[in-house]
Scaffold this motif. Structure first.
Motif, PDB file in Angstrom:
ATOM      1  N   UNK A 619       0.785  -1.233   0.000  1.00 14.49           N
ATOM      2  CA  UNK A 619       0.000   0.000   0.000  1.00 14.49           C
ATOM      3  C   UNK A 619       0.815   1.280   0.000  1.00 14.49           C
ATOM      4  N   UNK A 620       2.128   1.170  -0.160  1.00  8.80           N
ATOM      5  CA  UNK A 620       2.970   2.359  -0.135  1.00  8.80           C
ATOM      6  C   UNK A 620       3.008   2.996  -1.531  1.00  8.80           C
ATOM      7  N   UNK A 621       2.780   4.297  -1.583  1.00  7.25           N
ATOM      8  CA  UNK A 621       2.838   4.990  -2.877  1.00  7.25           C
ATOM      9  C   UNK A 621       4.288   5.032  -3.364  1.00  7.25           C
ATOM     10  N   UNK A 622       4.506   4.645  -4.613  1.00  5.92           N
ATOM     11  CA  UNK A 622       5.872   4.634  -5.150  1.00  5.92           C
ATOM     12  C   UNK A 622       6.211   6.018  -5.712  1.00  5.92           C
ATOM     13  N   UNK A 624       9.046   7.382  -6.265  1.00  6.06           N
ATOM     14  CA  UNK A 624      10.117   7.443  -7.258  1.00  6.06           C
ATOM     15  C   UNK A 624       9.556   7.319  -8.669  1.00  6.06           C
ATOM     16  N   UNK A 625       8.551   6.440  -8.796  1.00  5.59           N
ATOM     17  CA  UNK A 625       7.909   6.294 -10.098  1.00  5.59           C
ATOM     18  C   UNK A 625       7.186   7.574 -10.495  1.00  5.59           C
ATOM     19  N   UNK A 626       6.530   8.171  -9.516  1.00 11.10           N
ATOM     20  CA  UNK A 626       5.787   9.392  -9.819  1.00 11.10           C
ATOM     21  C   UNK A 626       6.739  10.513 -10.248  1.00 11.10           C
ATOM     22  N   UNK A 627       7.901  10.564  -9.604  1.00 12.83           N
ATOM     23  CA  UNK A 627       8.885  11.584  -9.996  1.00 12.83           C
ATOM     24  C   UNK A 627       9.343  11.359 -11.437  1.00 12.83           C
ATOM     25  N   UNK A 628       9.543  10.093 -11.788  1.00 16.85           N
ATOM     26  CA  UNK A 628       9.965   9.774 -13.160  1.00 16.85           C
ATOM     27  C   UNK A 628       8.870  10.156 -14.151  1.00 16.85           C
ATOM     28  N   UNK A 629       7.629   9.840 -13.786  1.00 21.21           N
ATOM     29  CA  UNK A 629       6.512  10.178 -14.684  1.00 21.21           C
ATOM     30  C   UNK A 629       6.403  11.696 -14.844  1.00 21.21           C
ATOM     31  N   UNK A 630       6.552  12.408 -13.745  1.00 18.03           N
ATOM     32  CA  UNK A 630       6.439  13.865 -13.793  1.00 18.03           C
ATOM     33  C   UNK A 630       7.483  14.457 -14.732  1.00 18.03           C
ATOM     34  N   UNK A 631       8.678  13.879 -14.688  1.00 17.18           N
ATOM     35  CA  UNK A 631       9.753  14.389 -15.549  1.00 17.18           C
ATOM     36  C   UNK A 631       9.606  13.924 -16.989  1.00 17.18           C
ATOM     37  N   UNK A 632       8.642  13.029 -17.233  1.00 18.71           N
ATOM     38  CA  UNK A 632       8.470  12.508 -18.583  1.00 18.71           C
ATOM     39  C   UNK A 632       9.521  11.472 -18.942  1.00 18.71           C
ATOM     40  N   UNK A 633      10.133  10.898 -17.905  1.00 20.84           N
ATOM     41  CA  UNK A 633      11.164   9.887 -18.171  1.00 20.84           C
ATOM     42  C   UNK A 633      10.533   8.539 -18.483  1.00 20.84           C
ATOM     43  N   UNK A 634      11.263   7.777 -19.221  1.00 19.45           N
ATOM     44  CA  UNK A 634      10.818   6.418 -19.466  1.00 19.45           C
ATOM     45  C   UNK A 634      10.997   5.641 -18.156  1.00 19.45           C
ATOM     46  N   UNK A 635      10.088   4.730 -17.867  1.00 18.93           N
ATOM     47  CA  UNK A 635      10.208   4.019 -16.605  1.00 18.93           C
ATOM     48  C   UNK A 635      11.059   2.776 -16.776  1.00 18.93           C
ATOM     49  N   UNK A 637      12.623   1.478 -13.965  1.00 16.56           N
ATOM     50  CA  UNK A 637      12.662   0.770 -12.687  1.00 16.56           C
ATOM     51  C   UNK A 637      11.864  -0.529 -12.758  1.00 16.56           C
ATOM     52  N   UNK A 638      12.172  -1.389 -11.849  1.00 13.18           N
ATOM     53  CA  UNK A 638      11.428  -2.627 -11.720  1.00 13.18           C
ATOM     54  C   UNK A 638      10.051  -2.305 -11.147  1.00 13.18           C
ATOM     55  N   UNK A 639       9.002  -2.650 -11.892  1.00 10.01           N
ATOM     56  CA  UNK A 639       7.662  -2.341 -11.397  1.00 10.01           C
ATOM     57  C   UNK A 639       6.917  -3.619 -11.004  1.00 10.01           C
ATOM     58  N   UNK A 640       7.674  -4.712 -10.864  1.00  6.79           N
ATOM     59  CA  UNK A 640       7.010  -5.991 -10.586  1.00  6.79           C
ATOM     60  C   UNK A 640       6.384  -6.039  -9.195  1.00  6.79           C
ATOM     61  N   UNK A 641       6.849  -5.173  -8.294  1.00  7.52           N
ATOM     62  CA  UNK A 641       6.257  -5.184  -6.957  1.00  7.52           C
ATOM     63  C   UNK A 641       4.985  -4.344  -6.904  1.00  7.52           C
ATOM     64  N   UNK A 642       4.643  -3.724  -8.031  1.00  3.88           N
ATOM     65  CA  UNK A 642       3.457  -2.863  -8.037  1.00  3.88           C
ATOM     66  C   UNK A 642       2.172  -3.667  -7.961  1.00  3.88           C
ATOM     67  N   UNK A 643       1.267  -3.170  -7.194  1.00  2.44           N
ATOM     68  CA  UNK A 643      -0.069  -3.745  -7.083  1.00  2.44           C
ATOM     69  C   UNK A 643      -0.806  -3.579  -8.414  1.00  2.44           C
ATOM     70  N   UNK A 644      -0.605  -2.439  -9.055  1.00  3.23           N
ATOM     71  CA  UNK A 644      -1.441  -2.050 -10.191  1.00  3.23           C
ATOM     72  C   UNK A 644      -0.639  -1.376 -11.309  1.00  3.23           C
ATOM     73  N   UNK A 645       0.261  -2.128 -11.973  1.00  3.38           N
ATOM     74  CA  UNK A 645       1.152  -1.510 -12.962  1.00  3.38           C
ATOM     75  C   UNK A 645       0.415  -0.780 -14.091  1.00  3.38           C
ATOM     76  N   UNK A 646      -0.800  -1.153 -14.361  1.00  4.02           N
ATOM     77  CA  UNK A 646      -1.516  -0.545 -15.484  1.00  4.02           C
ATOM     78  C   UNK A 646      -1.762   0.952 -15.277  1.00  4.02           C
ATOM     79  N   UNK A 647      -1.708   1.358 -14.019  1.00  9.81           N
ATOM     80  CA  UNK A 647      -2.030   2.740 -13.688  1.00  9.81           C
ATOM     81  C   UNK A 647      -0.994   3.715 -14.255  1.00  9.81           C
TER      82      UNK A 647
END
Ligand code: WT7
Length: 655
Positions: A619-622, A624-635, A637-647
């Motif tokens: 339930x922890x908000x990631x 680091x991913x949000x910072x990457x998205x904000x910068x428009x960077x390609x992701x 990072x490993x997102x396999x621990x994400x509950x909901x990668x589609x988001x």
């Protein structure tokens, strides 16, 4: 720690000119090293001597540093003095007719005040405070525009030992209310209005709103300075009193109230990692000593200087380098009501020319915006009075540094890049301009007596070139004493167990180059630095989720050309994810909402909507991913621990 290894490769070096070095208060690198050695060899002797030389004591202290109850250190703990006495009375024999303040209003009207006149005004105001029953230890909230009166109000409190808490005039009624409640203020000092860039700022109306919102029962009276240009608003008889009525006929002398060195001079609220601002509590003697030393060391203060710090008194910079430091050394200073871009981006340069400013101290964000709006404008003014430039608030990018050096400083003025914080009270790491060669983007070396270091998680110094946590290893006189009402948070926030509770953890990451120069890399906590203003992401998130439409929000920073950092908010609404015009309308409303919850400075620059936020299974908000998205960077990072990668894809689409 690899994530914070620096990528900066700035190599230019600017040694002090012979001309500057020869006249400097600390002249040459050897003189700097000698001071550092003195401090290292006899820490208490070093600070004790400065405190005896630089402060006027009513009752001299016999003990320099008391470390019996860490981290609640006491400095000069059995001494007595008065800060306002140190800023005014002691100058009167020689400097009564020297200008203390040159005030320039938004529309260019200039008012000049001598030390004798300032002394009278402060005494009358202090007597006014007394007539309202305000006494030593009472809290007074000051919500004022930049003005001579703001300084008088602060000095007036200091004179009678009342503790002021200045709230920046750009904060909303809600923020003001929170601070009034936390400080349990008995009095609020405000102005009917402020004027900035030709626009009115409704200060008194905001105070009315804050007090009406409830919980502020501690407030008995509201003193209102008439800055005024237009009609007066509602008046609460019995509570509200005009400044001019309060001081009318009051004696022009007011015996200073002698206070203990450790009695609080002020509380200043600043942002931390949680939603609740921290009430940083400063001492009287140690704080003032820091302001005086750095006026002499960093700003190489000379009696003929015209000193100009552009910061608002609502921030620590405006406390140490407007309200206290310059007055404590008997300087003539310029105070400016308005904004750098009104009537145009030449305003600062025009004022430097007109008032023959020698020492100019401003923020990188201001420099960057003035480059953008009028990079050639400085050339149209005579800036030859300048001898020293300074910056504060955030790292300065080398391009802006070089522009400042050449276009404003004519290539001849040293630039002091001063690293410090609300909590440190005065400069910590900064060049001594006649001693230390500067490098664009580096705040260079710690001041004498400041044991700054960069350490890893376990507290071991990291090698040069490696990033780590910036700490200060020994207590110093001007440091924060506690957080108002919250000594536990004070300990936890600044003196972590990992360092045995011994090191002051600044909350910044930094690295050192091969010459031992410090390079600040940014905050390690959830604090943003937007246009040199400190904002907690949690504060903005709390403001957003307080809106009835919002279910969840996460806020991150994104690099910004002018502001340093901009605010990006990811928002989940209670209803369906909006798009198109509807989304745009909600964004506009949410920005206004945050403006009224916290203040205009906290409005998100960008808002994106999702059906959810990227979370781990626990339930922890990631972020680091949000910072990457904000910068428009390609992701990557490993997102396999994400509950909901589609988001992630949803959040990558902006409106
Ligand atoms: C944070 C403190 C100190 C008065 C203004 C801000 C950042 C401050 C510098 C500098 C790089 C800097 C740090 C610090 N900061 N000065 N010269 N170079 N970063 O006070 O609101 O308490 O913020 O501002 O991140 O921790 P503040």
């Amino acid at each position: 720690m690899s994530s914070i290894d620096s990528v900066l490769t700035e190599t230019r070096v600017f040694p002090p000119s012979d001309a500057f070095r020869l006249q400097a208060n600390v002249s040459g690198l050897e003189a700097y090293h000698t001071l550092c050695e003195q401090a290292n060899n006899d820490y208490e002797g070093f600070w004790g001597q400065l405190a005896r030389e630089q402060l006027s004591w009513h009752k001299p202290f016999t003990q320099v540093l008391d470390e019996r109850n860490p981290p609640f250190y006491r400095w000069f703990g059995d001494g007595e003095l008065n800060v306002s006495y140190n800023c005014l009375d002691r100058h009167l024999p020689l400097l009564a007719n020297k200008l203390a303040i040159i005030f320039e209003s938004d529309n260019g009207t200039v008012t000049r005040v001598t030390y004798a006149e300032l002394y009278r005004r402060v005494c009358q105001f202090a007597n006014g405070l007394k007539s309202l029953g305000i006494t030593k230890g009472d809290r007074v909230v000051i919500y004022m525009p930049m003005s001579i009166e703001a300084v008088v109000a602060m000095q007036g409190c200091a004179r009678i030992g009342a503790i002021h808490s200045v709230v920046f005039g750009g904060f909303s009624s809600k923020s003001l209310q929170e601070r009034i409640i936390d400080a349990k203020a008995r009095l609020v000092v405000t102005a009917n209005e402020g004027v900035r860039g030709g626009k009115l700022v409704p200060l008194k109306a905001t105070v009315d709103e804050a007090l009406a919102a409830g919980g502020c029962d501690s407030v008995e009276r509201v003193v209102v300075y008439k800055r005024a240009v237009h009609e007066d608003g509602p008046w609460q008889i019995g509570r509200d009193i005009w400044w001019h009525d309060l001081v009318k006929g009051k004696p022009e002398h007011c015996e200073p109230t002698w206070v203990n060195a450790e009695d609080p001079l002020f509380i200043l609220y600043t942002s931390g990692s949680t939603g609740k601002p921290k009430g940083v509590q400063h001492s009287s003697a140690g704080y003032l000593l820091g302001a005086i030393n750095t006026m002499r060391w960093t700003f190489d203060y000379k009696p003929a200087d015209i000193f100009w710090c552009t910061a608002d008194v609502g921030w620590i910079t405006g406390h140490s380098y407007v309200a206290y430091g310059p007055l404590a050394v008997g300087a003539t200073q310029l105070i400016f009501e308005g904004v750098p871009t009104y009537p145009d981006a030449g305003r600062f340069w025009q004022m430097i020319e007109q008032h023959k400013v020698t020492t100019f101290y401003t923020a990188p964000t201001a420099i960057r915006s003035l480059i953008k709006l009028g990079g050639d404008l400085p050339a149209q003014y005579d800036l030859s009075s300048l001898r020293l430039l300074g910056t504060v608030g955030e790292p300065i990018n080398p391009e802006a540094w070089v522009w400042y050096h050449e276009k404003v400083g004519g290539g001849r003025c040293p630039i002091v890049d001063t690293w410090w914080q609300t909590e440190t009270g005065s400069h910590m790491i900064t060049p001594l301009p006649g001693a230390v060669a500067t490098k664009p983007g580096s705040c260079t070396l710690p001041l004498p007596g400041i044991q700054a270091d960069i350490v890893d998680e376990a507290g071991f110094p990291v090698e040069n070139g490696k990033g780590g946590f910036l700490v200060i290893k020994r207590p110093f006189p001007s440091q924060v004493r506690t957080l108002w009402n919250d000594p536990e948070r004070f300990k936890k926030a600044y003196f972590p167990e990992e360092y045995n509770g011994k090191y002051y953890l600044a909350g910044d990451s930094a690295h050192r180059d091969e010459q031992g120069y410090f390079w600040i890399m940014g905050r390690i906590d959830d604090v943003l630095n937007v246009s040199g203003h400190r904002l907690g992401t949690m504060e903005i998130e709390s403001a957003l989720v307080a809106n009835p439409l919002v279910a969840e929000a996460a806020v991150v920073g994104k690099p910004h050309e002018i502001k340093g950092e901009s605010i990006v908010a990811f928002v989940v609404l209670k209803g369906p994810r909006p798009s198109g015009d509807e989304a745009r309308q909600i964004i506009a409303n949410l920005r206004e909402w945050v403006g009224s919850e916290i203040g205009a400075l906290a409005k998100p620059d960008e808002i994106r909507f999702g059906d959810n936020l990227p979370k781990t299974r626990s339930g922890k908000i990631m972020r680091r991913l949000l910072r990457a998205i904000a910068k428009g960077e390609e992701i990557t990072q490993d997102v396999s621990t994400l509950e909901n990668p589609a988001i992630l894809q949803q959040l990558q689409e902006s409106v």
